[in-house]
Design a protein around this motif. Structure first.
Motif, PDB file in Angstrom:
ATOM      1  N   SER A   1       0.820  -1.212   0.000  1.00 44.37           N
ATOM      2  CA  SER A   1       0.000   0.000   0.000  1.00 44.37           C
ATOM      3  C   SER A   1       0.850   1.256   0.000  1.00 44.37           C
ATOM      4  CB  SER A   1      -0.933  -0.011   1.216  1.00 44.37           C
ATOM      5  OG  SER A   1      -0.183   0.062   2.420  1.00 44.37           O
ATOM      6  N   ARG A   2       2.114   1.112   0.344  1.00 41.94           N
ATOM      7  CA  ARG A   2       3.013   2.274   0.372  1.00 41.94           C
ATOM      8  C   ARG A   2       3.770   2.449  -0.938  1.00 41.94           C
ATOM      9  NH1 ARG A   2       6.725   1.315   5.371  1.00 41.94           N
ATOM     10  NH2 ARG A   2       7.609   3.274   4.591  1.00 41.94           N
ATOM     11  N   LEU A   3       3.560   1.545  -1.889  1.00 46.12           N
ATOM     12  CA  LEU A   3       4.329   1.577  -3.129  1.00 46.12           C
ATOM     13  C   LEU A   3       4.164   2.899  -3.870  1.00 46.12           C
ATOM     14  CD1 LEU A   3       6.167   0.149  -5.139  1.00 46.12           C
ATOM     15  CD2 LEU A   3       4.136  -0.846  -6.198  1.00 46.12           C
ATOM     16  N   GLU A   4       2.947   3.422  -3.929  1.00 49.25           N
ATOM     17  CA  GLU A   4       2.727   4.677  -4.640  1.00 49.25           C
ATOM     18  C   GLU A   4       3.506   5.815  -3.991  1.00 49.25           C
ATOM     19  OE1 GLU A   4      -1.069   7.501  -5.660  1.00 49.25           O
ATOM     20  OE2 GLU A   4      -1.272   5.348  -6.048  1.00 49.25           O
ATOM     21  N   ASP A   5       3.608   5.808  -2.655  1.00 44.73           N
ATOM     22  CA  ASP A   5       4.414   6.818  -1.965  1.00 44.73           C
ATOM     23  C   ASP A   5       5.875   6.703  -2.369  1.00 44.73           C
ATOM     24  OD1 ASP A   5       2.177   7.695  -0.560  1.00 44.73           O
ATOM     25  OD2 ASP A   5       2.536   6.321   1.102  1.00 44.73           O
ATOM     26  N   TRP A   6       6.367   5.466  -2.431  1.00 43.31           N
ATOM     27  CA  TRP A   6       7.772   5.265  -2.786  1.00 43.31           C
ATOM     28  C   TRP A   6       8.048   5.708  -4.216  1.00 43.31           C
ATOM     29  CZ3 TRP A   6       7.469  -0.366  -0.656  1.00 43.31           C
ATOM     30  CH2 TRP A   6       7.473  -0.329   0.750  1.00 43.31           C
ATOM     31  N   LEU A   7       7.150   5.379  -5.130  1.00 38.29           N
ATOM     32  CA  LEU A   7       7.357   5.767  -6.521  1.00 38.29           C
ATOM     33  C   LEU A   7       7.263   7.283  -6.683  1.00 38.29           C
ATOM     34  CD1 LEU A   7       5.358   3.002  -8.427  1.00 38.29           C
ATOM     35  CD2 LEU A   7       7.829   3.137  -8.016  1.00 38.29           C
ATOM     36  N   GLU A   8       6.411   7.899  -5.898  1.00 32.06           N
ATOM     37  CA  GLU A   8       6.310   9.359  -5.970  1.00 32.06           C
ATOM     38  C   GLU A   8       7.613  10.008  -5.509  1.00 32.06           C
ATOM     39  OE1 GLU A   8       3.232  12.891  -4.610  1.00 32.06           O
ATOM     40  OE2 GLU A   8       3.597  11.216  -3.248  1.00 32.06           O
TER      41      GLU A   8
ATOM     42  N   ILE B   1       4.100  15.791 -11.783  1.00 33.12           N
ATOM     43  CA  ILE B   1       3.309  17.023 -11.790  1.00 33.12           C
ATOM     44  C   ILE B   1       1.883  16.772 -11.294  1.00 33.12           C
ATOM     45  CG2 ILE B   1       4.683  18.036 -13.641  1.00 33.12           C
ATOM     46  CD1 ILE B   1       2.419  17.306 -15.588  1.00 33.12           C
ATOM     47  N   GLY B   2       1.609  15.538 -10.839  1.00 34.56           N
ATOM     48  CA  GLY B   2       0.287  15.243 -10.312  1.00 34.56           C
ATOM     49  C   GLY B   2       0.208  13.845  -9.747  1.00 34.56           C
ATOM     50  N   ARG B   3      -0.622  13.691  -8.712  1.00 35.03           N
ATOM     51  CA  ARG B   3      -0.879  12.370  -8.134  1.00 35.03           C
ATOM     52  C   ARG B   3      -2.347  12.295  -7.735  1.00 35.03           C
ATOM     53  NH1 ARG B   3       1.730   9.575  -2.629  1.00 35.03           N
ATOM     54  NH2 ARG B   3       0.181   7.886  -2.516  1.00 35.03           N
ATOM     55  N   GLN B   4      -3.029  11.318  -8.275  1.00 33.19           N
ATOM     56  CA  GLN B   4      -4.460  11.146  -8.013  1.00 33.19           C
ATOM     57  C   GLN B   4      -5.230  12.446  -8.266  1.00 33.19           C
ATOM     58  OE1 GLN B   4      -6.209   8.446  -7.243  1.00 33.19           O
ATOM     59  NE2 GLN B   4      -4.517   7.008  -7.019  1.00 33.19           N
ATOM     60  N   SER B   5      -4.786  13.187  -9.280  1.00 32.23           N
ATOM     61  CA  SER B   5      -5.448  14.449  -9.614  1.00 32.23           C
ATOM     62  C   SER B   5      -6.768  14.152 -10.305  1.00 32.23           C
ATOM     63  CB  SER B   5      -4.552  15.295 -10.522  1.00 32.23           C
ATOM     64  OG  SER B   5      -3.299  15.533  -9.909  1.00 32.23           O
TER      65      SER B   5
ATOM     66  N   LEU C   1       1.198  11.431 -12.612  1.00 34.09           N
ATOM     67  CA  LEU C   1       1.349  12.152 -13.877  1.00 34.09           C
ATOM     68  C   LEU C   1       2.651  12.926 -13.814  1.00 34.09           C
ATOM     69  CD1 LEU C   1      -0.032  13.033 -16.581  1.00 34.09           C
ATOM     70  CD2 LEU C   1      -0.939  14.995 -15.314  1.00 34.09           C
ATOM     71  N   GLY C   2       3.458  12.822 -14.872  1.00 33.10           N
ATOM     72  CA  GLY C   2       4.750  13.499 -14.867  1.00 33.10           C
ATOM     73  C   GLY C   2       5.172  13.933 -16.251  1.00 33.10           C
ATOM     74  N   VAL C   3       6.365  14.512 -16.327  1.00 30.35           N
ATOM     75  CA  VAL C   3       6.978  14.869 -17.602  1.00 30.35           C
ATOM     76  C   VAL C   3       8.408  14.358 -17.592  1.00 30.35           C
ATOM     77  CG1 VAL C   3       5.553  16.903 -18.082  1.00 30.35           C
ATOM     78  CG2 VAL C   3       7.635  17.160 -16.738  1.00 30.35           C
ATOM     79  N   ASP C   4       8.924  14.009 -18.780  1.00 27.82           N
ATOM     80  CA  ASP C   4      10.321  13.621 -18.878  1.00 27.82           C
ATOM     81  C   ASP C   4      11.145  14.784 -19.406  1.00 27.82           C
ATOM     82  OD1 ASP C   4       9.992  13.714 -21.653  1.00 27.82           O
ATOM     83  OD2 ASP C   4       9.957  11.536 -21.911  1.00 27.82           O
ATOM     84  N   SER C   5      12.408  14.543 -19.654  1.00 28.69           N
ATOM     85  CA  SER C   5      13.319  15.626 -20.033  1.00 28.69           C
ATOM     86  C   SER C   5      12.993  16.227 -21.387  1.00 28.69           C
ATOM     87  CB  SER C   5      14.763  15.110 -20.050  1.00 28.69           C
ATOM     88  OG  SER C   5      14.915  14.051 -20.992  1.00 28.69           O
ATOM     89  N   GLU C   6      12.212  15.520 -22.221  1.00 28.14           N
ATOM     90  CA  GLU C   6      11.833  16.033 -23.530  1.00 28.14           C
ATOM     91  C   GLU C   6      10.458  16.692 -23.514  1.00 28.14           C
ATOM     92  OE1 GLU C   6      12.154  12.802 -26.250  1.00 28.14           O
ATOM     93  OE2 GLU C   6      14.330  12.648 -26.048  1.00 28.14           O
ATOM     94  N   GLY C   7       9.858  16.789 -22.329  1.00 25.49           N
ATOM     95  CA  GLY C   7       8.555  17.420 -22.212  1.00 25.49           C
ATOM     96  C   GLY C   7       7.395  16.485 -22.476  1.00 25.49           C
ATOM     97  N   ASN C   8       7.675  15.183 -22.702  1.00 23.46           N
ATOM     98  CA  ASN C   8       6.601  14.220 -22.919  1.00 23.46           C
ATOM     99  C   ASN C   8       5.847  13.963 -21.615  1.00 23.46           C
ATOM    100  OD1 ASN C   8       7.506  13.753 -25.638  1.00 23.46           O
ATOM    101  ND2 ASN C   8       9.125  12.462 -24.787  1.00 23.46           N
TER     102      ASN C   8
ATOM    103  N   GLU D   1      -8.068   5.833 -21.506  1.00 19.50           N
ATOM    104  CA  GLU D   1      -8.942   6.961 -21.176  1.00 19.50           C
ATOM    105  C   GLU D   1      -8.122   8.101 -20.589  1.00 19.50           C
ATOM    106  OE1 GLU D   1     -13.253   7.733 -19.051  1.00 19.50           O
ATOM    107  OE2 GLU D   1     -11.933   6.192 -18.208  1.00 19.50           O
ATOM    108  N   TYR D   2      -7.168   7.761 -19.722  1.00 16.18           N
ATOM    109  CA  TYR D   2      -6.270   8.781 -19.193  1.00 16.18           C
ATOM    110  C   TYR D   2      -5.468   9.428 -20.319  1.00 16.18           C
ATOM    111  CZ  TYR D   2      -7.064   6.606 -14.597  1.00 16.18           C
ATOM    112  OH  TYR D   2      -7.622   6.103 -13.454  1.00 16.18           O
ATOM    113  N   ALA D   3      -5.002   8.596 -21.269  1.00 12.02           N
ATOM    114  CA  ALA D   3      -4.197   9.102 -22.381  1.00 12.02           C
ATOM    115  C   ALA D   3      -5.006  10.059 -23.248  1.00 12.02           C
ATOM    116  CB  ALA D   3      -3.669   7.939 -23.221  1.00 12.02           C
ATOM    117  N   ALA D   4      -6.262   9.720 -23.512  1.00 14.61           N
ATOM    118  CA  ALA D   4      -7.113  10.592 -24.326  1.00 14.61           C
ATOM    119  C   ALA D   4      -7.309  11.948 -23.648  1.00 14.61           C
ATOM    120  CB  ALA D   4      -8.460   9.911 -24.581  1.00 14.61           C
ATOM    121  N   TRP D   5      -7.461  11.908 -22.334  1.00 14.66           N
ATOM    122  CA  TRP D   5      -7.589  13.168 -21.582  1.00 14.66           C
ATOM    123  C   TRP D   5      -6.291  13.974 -21.626  1.00 14.66           C
ATOM    124  CZ3 TRP D   5      -4.637  13.541 -16.955  1.00 14.66           C
ATOM    125  CH2 TRP D   5      -4.767  14.761 -16.296  1.00 14.66           C
TER     126      TRP D   5
END
Length: 308
Positions: free
Chosen positions: A23-30, A44-48, A62-69, A90-94
């Protein structure tokens, strides 16, 4: 396969944990974004929450990489369900419709709420994360999407759909399975993140709006480390007082190796940079020391006689 810890030449088995640690995995990855893609990421976002049609979605990370992707991570703490692909798309379409202004504003709100009481500036955060100097121009945001599913178990039916979307439609989707182990005799825990589909080899084919699904793959008979080292040598002429930036290395590398994935440049520099605060994240560095960081985004060759 069991995992063992070596203590005084004795192997102690590490037991897989219960849901308590998972249950703490998301905290660690963040807190450790490098673990997802083995390269720096700026969350740039978590559970937004985001309104989509007649419903609301909540991307895990939700994040960005060094190329802005844009980077979207969907985490499943147990076996990934069949509908996870539909959820991720669905997330990708948004995300595909987000403007640069929306991304920057959302990022500033998230970073300020998580880390800093004062107002933050997206450009400053981006440059700090990716070791850019103040004069470097930020890349255009959201040109491509990178999608990740992280789960304790990912069924083969999801593998097949992922491979289809990657190989036939040029979507950059990666699957990562995790296992968490704990030593019964201590509080030590280990996590294994195994990329079963995806990773650095995908190249530049990332949900391209142009529809081009060709991927540029690295296939030269020279290591990434040596490509970067040779470029540094060419730029500095071996002068240990000559300062260089990653931006200056890029055209030198591109001239000889047009298929080189520039996302490897930063990690390679930091992996072999003696005093880089990010060195510990790049395990490939080993005991080798090639570079010395002067300030953010600026480096020179390491002088073992004078650099302490």
């Amino acid at each position: 396969m069991p995992l063992f810890r070596i203590t005084d030449d004795v192997l102690s088995i590490m037991q897989e944990t219960s849901v308590e640690l998972e249950s703490r995995l998301e905290d660690w990855l963040e807190s450790s974004p490098w673990a997802i893609a083995q390269e720096p990421l700026l969350w740039i976002g978590r559970q937004s929450s985001a309104s989509v049609g007649d419903g609301t979605i909540f991307p895990d990370l939700l994040g960005v990489d060094s190329e802005g992707n844009l980077v979207i991570v969907e985490l499943k703490k147990e076996r990934a369900p069949r509908d996870v692909m539909a959820q991720l798309l669905e997330y990708a379409a948004w995300a595909n419709e987000l403007s640069e202004e929306q991304i920057q504003q959302g990022a500033e709100d998230y970073i300020a709420n998580r880390d800093k009481p004062e107002k933050v500036n997206f450009a400053d955060e981006f440059r700090e994360t990716f070791e850019m100097i103040e004069t470097d121009v930020l890349p255009k945001l959201n040109r491509n999407l990178r999608l990740f599913i992280v789960g304790k178990e990912i069924p083969m039916r999801i593998h097949r759909v992922c491979e289809l979307l990657r190989n036939s439609y040029g979507m950059d989707i990666s699957l990562i399975e995790f296992s968490i182990f704990k030593n019964n005799k201590s509080d030590e825990a280990l996590i294994n993140l195994n990329t079963i589909i995806g990773g650095k080899g995908f190249g530049d084919s990332k949900l391209k709006r142009s529809g081009n699904s060709d991927s540029a793959r690295w296939s030269a008979d020279i290591s990434v480390r040596d490509v970067v080292w040779n470029a540094v040598q060419e730029l500095t002429k071996g002068n240990k007082n000559s300062v260089f930036t990653m931006k200056e290395l890029k055209p030198i590398i591109e001239r000889s190796y047009p298929n080189f994935n520039m996302k490897n440049l930063g990690p390679e520099i930091h992996a072999y940079c003696v005093n880089s605060p990010s060195r510990k994240h790049y395990l490939s560095g080993g005991n080798y020391s090639y570079y010395w960081q002067i300030e953010r985004g600026k480096f020179r060759l390491f002088d073992q006689d004078n650099d302490k």
